[in-house]
Design a protein around this motif. Structure first.
Motif, PDB file in Angstrom:
ATOM      1  N   ARG A   1     -14.298 -25.184  13.790  1.00 34.09           N
ATOM      2  CA  ARG A   1     -15.009 -26.391  14.184  1.00 34.09           C
ATOM      3  C   ARG A   1     -14.638 -26.705  15.625  1.00 34.09           C
ATOM      4  N   PRO A   2     -15.435 -27.526  16.324  1.00 36.60           N
ATOM      5  CA  PRO A   2     -15.104 -27.838  17.716  1.00 36.60           C
ATOM      6  C   PRO A   2     -13.756 -28.543  17.824  1.00 36.60           C
ATOM      7  N   ARG A   3     -12.997 -28.168  18.818  1.00 34.81           N
ATOM      8  CA  ARG A   3     -11.711 -28.841  19.065  1.00 34.81           C
ATOM      9  C   ARG A   3     -11.931 -30.299  19.443  1.00 34.81           C
ATOM     10  N   TYR A   4     -12.927 -30.567  20.281  1.00 34.17           N
ATOM     11  CA  TYR A   4     -13.192 -31.923  20.767  1.00 34.17           C
ATOM     12  C   TYR A   4     -14.393 -32.520  20.046  1.00 34.17           C
ATOM     13  N   SER A   5     -14.308 -33.811  19.733  1.00 30.46           N
ATOM     14  CA  SER A   5     -15.450 -34.562  19.224  1.00 30.46           C
ATOM     15  C   SER A   5     -16.017 -35.393  20.373  1.00 30.46           C
TER      16      SER A   5
ATOM     17  N   PHE B   1     -15.611 -26.378  24.959  1.00 27.85           N
ATOM     18  CA  PHE B   1     -16.305 -25.526  23.988  1.00 27.85           C
ATOM     19  C   PHE B   1     -15.336 -24.834  23.033  1.00 27.85           C
ATOM     20  N   ASP B   2     -14.028 -25.132  23.115  1.00 29.64           N
ATOM     21  CA  ASP B   2     -13.028 -24.488  22.252  1.00 29.64           C
ATOM     22  C   ASP B   2     -13.279 -24.799  20.783  1.00 29.64           C
ATOM     23  N   GLN B   3     -12.895 -23.824  19.927  1.00 30.64           N
ATOM     24  CA  GLN B   3     -12.995 -23.975  18.485  1.00 30.64           C
ATOM     25  C   GLN B   3     -11.595 -23.898  17.869  1.00 30.64           C
ATOM     26  N   VAL B   4     -11.386 -24.648  16.784  1.00 32.30           N
ATOM     27  CA  VAL B   4     -10.127 -24.596  16.045  1.00 32.30           C
ATOM     28  C   VAL B   4     -10.457 -24.435  14.564  1.00 32.30           C
ATOM     29  N   GLU B   5      -9.460 -23.996  13.808  1.00 28.56           N
ATOM     30  CA  GLU B   5      -9.655 -23.813  12.374  1.00 28.56           C
ATOM     31  C   GLU B   5      -9.391 -25.121  11.642  1.00 28.56           C
ATOM     32  N   ASP B   6     -10.334 -25.534  10.811  1.00 31.68           N
ATOM     33  CA  ASP B   6     -10.147 -26.731  10.007  1.00 31.68           C
ATOM     34  C   ASP B   6      -9.129 -26.425   8.910  1.00 31.68           C
TER      35      ASP B   6
ATOM     36  N   GLN C   1     -29.984 -35.772  26.654  1.00 26.26           N
ATOM     37  CA  GLN C   1     -28.593 -36.114  26.980  1.00 26.26           C
ATOM     38  C   GLN C   1     -27.791 -36.510  25.750  1.00 26.26           C
ATOM     39  N   CYS C   2     -28.481 -36.841  24.669  1.00 25.41           N
ATOM     40  CA  CYS C   2     -27.796 -37.289  23.454  1.00 25.41           C
ATOM     41  C   CYS C   2     -27.606 -36.172  22.443  1.00 25.41           C
ATOM     42  N   THR C   3     -27.845 -34.936  22.833  1.00 23.61           N
ATOM     43  CA  THR C   3     -27.581 -33.802  21.940  1.00 23.61           C
ATOM     44  C   THR C   3     -26.156 -33.308  22.153  1.00 23.61           C
ATOM     45  N   ASP C   4     -25.629 -32.632  21.141  1.00 18.22           N
ATOM     46  CA  ASP C   4     -24.251 -32.146  21.210  1.00 18.22           C
ATOM     47  C   ASP C   4     -24.092 -31.117  22.324  1.00 18.22           C
ATOM     48  N   ALA C   5     -25.039 -30.211  22.435  1.00 22.24           N
ATOM     49  CA  ALA C   5     -24.934 -29.153  23.448  1.00 22.24           C
ATOM     50  C   ALA C   5     -24.940 -29.735  24.855  1.00 22.24           C
ATOM     51  N   GLU C   6     -25.824 -30.700  25.118  1.00 28.85           N
ATOM     52  CA  GLU C   6     -25.904 -31.271  26.456  1.00 28.85           C
ATOM     53  C   GLU C   6     -24.704 -32.171  26.741  1.00 28.85           C
ATOM     54  N   ALA C   7     -24.247 -32.894  25.725  1.00 32.55           N
ATOM     55  CA  ALA C   7     -23.071 -33.747  25.917  1.00 32.55           C
ATOM     56  C   ALA C   7     -21.849 -32.903  26.300  1.00 32.55           C
ATOM     57  N   ARG C   8     -21.672 -31.763  25.631  1.00 33.93           N
ATOM     58  CA  ARG C   8     -20.545 -30.884  25.963  1.00 33.93           C
ATOM     59  C   ARG C   8     -20.723 -30.250  27.346  1.00 33.93           C
ATOM     60  N   LYS C   9     -21.944 -29.934  27.677  1.00 34.51           N
ATOM     61  CA  LYS C   9     -22.203 -29.375  29.005  1.00 34.51           C
ATOM     62  C   LYS C   9     -21.820 -30.383  30.088  1.00 34.51           C
TER      63      LYS C   9
END
Length: 377
Positions: A257-261, A245-250, A226-234
């Protein structure tokens, strides 16, 4: 103007009457504009939602806000949080739209140990009568002795705070080309929400103890997924959908990079209240004004005194000038010249006050320790 009698003719005066009429119409238009500016800024629903206003105000107290305040948030709750959005400001959003409760850790044992080691001071007696000293209660046992049990929560005091929104509009004009004048209008609107939190209580764990409990959760063979990035986003996709899961340009690296942290948070301290006093004040005021200087009409100078052997009044001489006739120039109005001035004042206000006394305490804020999700390796 008739040269024969030296008096202004009605025919020559009518164009100026027309300009006066234009001035009056302009004054009415400016008054209307000022009133409309007031209507635009008069008390209206705030641009921010109630949740956003609440969160902004509570955050100023140095804690993370809970909106709406609720009873079922406790020390040991584990959340996955959206902590940043590259395209929007999440700071004022309620926890319900940026967090999901994953689990609750039973931290009864460390909480009991923590408060068994804390001091509990005698209660404050009622204020004495006039002229009498205020005598405080003494404890039968040492106030620095440890407590085996505690039947109440530690108190906490918060200052009252105010949320204020102000809107303003100004309109103005100045023209002397046609009729000489100045016009203006202004309006302001204030909406303030005053909040006083009474009978506040708090409980929580020391930072090191809370941190150790979160690390234990995120390294547990079963729960660490549950503490991994993939599972947290899921998990957060349940709240915000696929855009998690959106990506934006840094802008710095030009890489995606991911839009959401996202982060994992465990509640380490809760702030509770049993009473809340809220006062909403709405006030608006405005004005519109217009002023025009006196319209300058041609005025005949006093007729020249006839002298012997002089040309008759109104006769043309060789120089081409007119002796004793109106030159056609406009005279400057004196300081006491008549003018047109108008002013409008308007406003309204309202006050709504509520006092809520709750059956049991509810959480209005919290503090937490965080875990930044990794790739699960």
């Amino acid at each position: 103007m008739s040269i024969a009698d030296g008096r202004p003719s009605l025919a020559n005066g009518r164009p100026w009457l027309k300009r006066i009429a234009i001035g009056v119409v302009a004054l009415g238009a400016l008054g209307t504009a000022g009133y409309l500016s007031f209507r635009w800024v008069e008390p209206a629903p705030a641009e921010m939602s109630v949740a956003q206003q609440w969160n902004e105000a509570i955050a100023r107290l140095g804690i993370e806000p809970v909106y709406p305040p609720q009873e079922d948030i406790a020390v040991g709750d584990v959340f996955v949080l959206i902590t940043d959005d590259a395209l929007n400001d999440l700071g004022k959003e309620p926890i319900a739209v940026k967090a999901l409760k994953l689990w609750h850790l039973d931290l009864s044992a460390p909480l009991k140990q923590t408060y068994a080691e804390m001091y509990k001071f005698p209660e404050t007696p009622d204020p004495p009568g006039d002229g009498k000293p205020w005598k405080f209660t003494s404890s039968e046992n040492s106030i620095f002795g440890t407590q085996t049990t505690r039947g109440d929560l530690p108190l906490v005091l918060f200052p009252g705070f105010t949320i204020a929104n102000t809107r303003a509009a100004n309109i103005g004009a100045n023209s002397t080309r046609w009729f000489g004048g100045a016009f203006g209008g202004s309006a302001t609107s204030d909406i303030t929400t005053e909040v006083r939190i009474s009978a506040a209580e708090s409980y929580g764990l020391p930072g090191l103890v809370a941190e150790a409990e979160l690390i234990k959760f995120c390294t547990d063979p079963v729960m660490k997924l549950q503490c991994t990035d993939a599972e947290a986003r899921k998990q957060m996709s349940i709240v915000v959908g696929s855009k998690i899961f959106d990506q934006v340009e840094d802008p710095g690296t030009k890489k995606k990079r991911p839009r959401y942290s996202v982060e994992i948070a465990m509640v380490s301290r809760v702030f509770l209240t049993r009473s809340m006093h809220t006062t909403i004040r709405r006030a608006g005021k405005g004005s519109a004004s217009a002023a025009a200087g006196a319209v300058m009409l041609p005025v005949a100078p006093p007729p020249a005194r006839p002298e012997e052997n002089s040309a008759p009044a109104g006769a043309m001489v060789a120089s081409g000038k007119t002796e004793g006739a109106v030159t056609g120039e406009m005279t400057k109005p004196a300081s006491t010249s008549p003018g047109v001035t108008t002013s409008l004042q308007f406003g309204n206000s309202s006050v709504i006050s509520t006092v809520d006394i709750l059956q049991r305490p509810v959480a209005f804020g919290y503090r937490s320790v965080r875990w930044i999700p990794g790739d699960g390796t």
